[in-house]
Write an enzyme that holds these catalytic residues in place. Structure first.
Site, PDB file in Angstrom:
ATOM      1  CB  CYS A 198      56.273 -24.934  52.355  1.00  0.00           C
ATOM      2  SG  CYS A 198      54.771 -24.652  53.334  1.00  0.00           S
TER       3      CYS A 198
ATOM      4  CE  LYS B  80      49.089 -38.173  48.004  1.00  0.00           C
ATOM      5  NZ  LYS B  80      48.204 -37.820  46.857  1.00  0.00           N
TER       6      LYS B  80
ATOM      7  NE  ARG C 189      41.891 -40.931  47.012  1.00  0.00           N
ATOM      8  CZ  ARG C 189      42.351 -42.120  46.588  1.00  0.00           C
ATOM      9  NH1 ARG C 189      41.576 -42.943  45.887  1.00  0.00           N
ATOM     10  NH2 ARG C 189      43.592 -42.475  46.840  1.00  0.00           N
TER      11      ARG C 189
ATOM     12  CB  CYS D 270      50.000 -20.711  50.514  1.00  0.00           C
ATOM     13  SG  CYS D 270      49.748 -22.051  49.342  1.00  0.00           S
TER      14      CYS D 270
ATOM     15  CG  ASP E 167      51.939 -38.201  44.916  1.00  0.00           C
ATOM     16  OD1 ASP E 167      51.592 -38.804  43.881  1.00  0.00           O
ATOM     17  OD2 ASP E 167      51.185 -37.489  45.596  1.00  0.00           O
TER      18      ASP E 167
ATOM     19  NE  ARG F 272      49.255 -29.492  43.442  1.00  0.00           N
ATOM     20  CZ  ARG F 272      48.452 -30.020  44.371  1.00  0.00           C
ATOM     21  NH1 ARG F 272      48.091 -29.305  45.423  1.00  0.00           N
ATOM     22  NH2 ARG F 272      47.984 -31.241  44.235  1.00  0.00           N
TER      23      ARG F 272
ATOM     24  CG  ASP G  11      56.255 -34.903  46.090  1.00  0.00           C
ATOM     25  OD1 ASP G  11      56.214 -36.125  45.873  1.00  0.00           O
ATOM     26  OD2 ASP G  11      55.369 -34.288  46.720  1.00  0.00           O
TER      27      ASP G  11
ATOM     28  NE  ARG H 198      47.846 -38.393  41.078  1.00  0.00           N
ATOM     29  CZ  ARG H 198      48.418 -37.315  40.549  1.00  0.00           C
ATOM     30  NH1 ARG H 198      48.828 -37.335  39.297  1.00  0.00           N
ATOM     31  NH2 ARG H 198      48.571 -36.225  41.254  1.00  0.00           N
ATOM     32  CE1 TYR H 199      45.701 -43.049  43.492  1.00  0.00           C
ATOM     33  CE2 TYR H 199      45.260 -40.812  44.245  1.00  0.00           C
ATOM     34  CZ  TYR H 199      46.120 -41.885  44.124  1.00  0.00           C
ATOM     35  OH  TYR H 199      47.387 -41.807  44.628  1.00  0.00           O
TER      36      TYR H 199
ATOM     37  CB  CYS I 262      55.646 -26.044  48.050  1.00  0.00           C
ATOM     38  SG  CYS I 262      54.030 -26.312  47.297  1.00  0.00           S
TER      39      CYS I 262
HETATM   40  C1  LIG Z   1      47.192 -37.146  46.887  1.00  0.00           C
HETATM   41  C2  LIG Z   1      46.083 -37.176  45.946  1.00  0.00           C
HETATM   42  C3  LIG Z   1      44.815 -37.641  46.333  1.00  0.00           C
HETATM   43  C4  LIG Z   1      44.519 -38.070  47.746  1.00  0.00           C
HETATM   44  O1  LIG Z   1      45.061 -39.306  48.022  1.00  0.00           O
HETATM   45  P1  LIG Z   1      44.663 -40.038  49.381  1.00  0.00           P
HETATM   46  O2  LIG Z   1      45.549 -41.237  49.356  1.00  0.00           O
HETATM   47  O3  LIG Z   1      43.198 -40.381  49.271  1.00  0.00           O
HETATM   48  O4  LIG Z   1      44.912 -39.109  50.505  1.00  0.00           O
HETATM   49  C5  LIG Z   1      43.812 -37.688  45.407  1.00  0.00           C
HETATM   50  N1  LIG Z   1      44.012 -37.296  44.140  1.00  0.00           N
HETATM   51  C6  LIG Z   1      45.208 -36.850  43.725  1.00  0.00           C
HETATM   52  C7  LIG Z   1      45.349 -36.437  42.319  1.00  0.00           C
HETATM   53  C8  LIG Z   1      46.286 -36.781  44.611  1.00  0.00           C
HETATM   54  O5  LIG Z   1      47.471 -36.312  44.198  1.00  0.00           O
HETATM   55  S1  SF4 Z   2      53.101 -26.945  50.911  1.00  0.00           S
HETATM   56 FE1  SF4 Z   2      52.764 -25.634  49.105  1.00  0.00          FE
HETATM   57  S2  SF4 Z   2      50.537 -25.573  48.851  1.00  0.00           S
HETATM   58 FE2  SF4 Z   2      50.954 -26.255  50.975  1.00  0.00          FE
HETATM   59  S3  SF4 Z   2      50.977 -24.343  52.209  1.00  0.00           S
HETATM   60 FE3  SF4 Z   2      53.099 -24.814  51.643  1.00  0.00          FE
HETATM   61  S4  SF4 Z   2      53.394 -23.585  49.772  1.00  0.00           S
HETATM   62 FE4  SF4 Z   2      51.166 -23.760  50.054  1.00  0.00          FE
END
Ligand SMILES: *Cc1c(COP(=O)(O)O)cnc(C)c1O
Ligand code: SF4
Length: 352
Positions: free
Chosen positions: A114, A324, A101, A110, A317, A119, A280, A97-98, A117
């Site tokens: 949670c 973010k 990174r 996991c 996010d 995801r 989220d 996305r960025y 979560c």
């Molecule tokens: C959250 C996230 C990151 C990490 O973001 P930081 O602000 O560097 O902690 C990097 N890539 C993606 C796709 C993300 O969702």
């Molecule tokens: S937040 Fe989602 S990915 Fe993270 S430990 Fe909990 S269930 Fe797993």
């Protein structure tokens, strides 16, 4: 003894379905039909370490992990993939996305699931583990893009991988010359601290120039049990810088008191609070959400009463994948040329 490096053959089982939860007394038998429907949509798991922390059915630990019939309700604004991972995934296991990174998701399981979560509709799938060929392709994607400086390993929980696989990943990333930082995101120090063995800590160490960071997901001070604290100590003593991520959750940590206790406990354990995430828009999680205004009021209250090294950045996010952004309360009023101090006093500050 807890925390032995040897596998513990008498390890208790995790709770993984409605029957287990009823048997453990964590849900009433009448709840079974609704919770079976929840279980059909999302994975359930509570480790013995987490079960031991639960004191009552609606305490801050139970609310995070024990499924609830409220999850069957989908609010109109909620999404299957709230932060748009899919749209930004060029190859399996990578989210880009960025510019500098990427996320790498080697495994989608996991130790716990949670209930909030982001995801939640993707995790819990054992088939989501990258094959050797898929891992090669994911790392080739990074190796071919010199602008990438950091790999953030998430999932799922990457500390579910055996130490030998983690060590192999660290070694391979250390061989990509432009990658400077490898960051692991994990809930295991809290959710299954016995997995943080010396072998795991050693696997993350490297003689190379690569900086390996660990970000620990923790939402309540009570999660930092004696075993969890020992796990954090083992990682910190291995020379790994530790930061944390917390999700702001109604009924779990939605007060300045609860977050002050958590952030102080993290700093005492050499973990620098990094992000406080606004929850989220994952499907079936409306009961956990509060407003951004409530979150900002809590951050404002923390400013005066908590050491600066215990103050995370409150972030959102943006739904859909725009990334973010900080949601910090404003202390400076440009229009009035005024700054406010932590006790509410107003002070002029020259514009320009
Ligand atoms: C959250 C996230 C990151 C990490 O973001 P930081 O602000 O560097 O902690 C990097 N890539 C993606 C796709 C993300 O969702
Ligand atoms: S937040 Fe989602 S990915 Fe993270 S430990 Fe909990 S269930 Fe797993």
């Amino acid at each position: 003894m807890l925390m032995s490096s040897e596998p513990n053959l008498t390890r208790r089982r995790s709770l993984r379905n409605t029957a287990d939860l009823i048997e453990a007394g964590l849900v009433a038998p009448e709840g079974r039909i609704a919770l079976d429907q929840v279980a059909a949509r999302t994975a359930i798991a509570l480790t013995p370490a987490i079960v031991d922390l639960i004191q009552s059915g609606d305490d801050p630990i139970a609310r995070q992990f024990v499924p609830s019939a409220a999850e069957l309700h989908t609010a109109p604004e909620e999404r299957t993939d709230p932060i748009g991972d899919e749209a930004y995934s060029p190859v399996k296991g990578i989210v880009h996305r960025y510019p500098d990174r990427v996320l790498l998701k080697p495994i989608m399981v996991c130790p716990v699931y949670c209930r909030f979560c982001f995801r939640r509709e993707a995790v819990g799938d054992a088939d989501g583990t990258l094959t050797a060929a898929e891992m090669d392709a994911a790392l080739a994607y990074v190796a071919g893009r010199p602008e990438l400086r950091e790999i953030i390993v998430t999932g799922g929980d990457p500390f579910m991988l055996p130490p030998a696989r983690l060590a192999a990943l660290v070694a391979r990333v250390a061989n990509i010359p432009h990658v400077e930082v490898l960051r692991f995101h994990t809930r295991i120090p809290v959710a299954d601290p016995e997995r943080v063995t010396d072998a795991l800590a050693d696997a993350l160490k490297t003689e190379s120039e690569l900086a390996v960071w660990v970000s620990v997901h923790a939402n309540h001070a009570r999660e930092l049990s004696p075993a969890a604290r020992l796990a954090l100590r083992r990682l910190a003593d291995a020379g790994l810088p530790l930061v944390s991520q917390t999700v702001l959750l109604r009924g779990v940590n939605d007060s300045a008191d609860a977050l002050e206790d958590l952030f102080r406990a993290l700093v005492r354990n050499r973990v620098r609070p990094y992000y406080l995430h606004h929850p989220d828009l994952a499907r079936g999680t409306a009961h956990f959400r509060l407003s951004i205004a409530e979150g900002q009021a809590i951050m404002r209250a923390l400013r005066g009463r908590l050491t600066g090294i215990a103050q995370p950045t409150y972030v959102l996010d943006i739904p859909g994948g725009a990334g973010k952004v900080p949601l910090m309360p404003a202390w400076w009023d440009q229009e009035r040329g005024e700054v406010e101090d932590w006790q509410g006093g107003k002070h002029r500050y020259p514009p320009g």
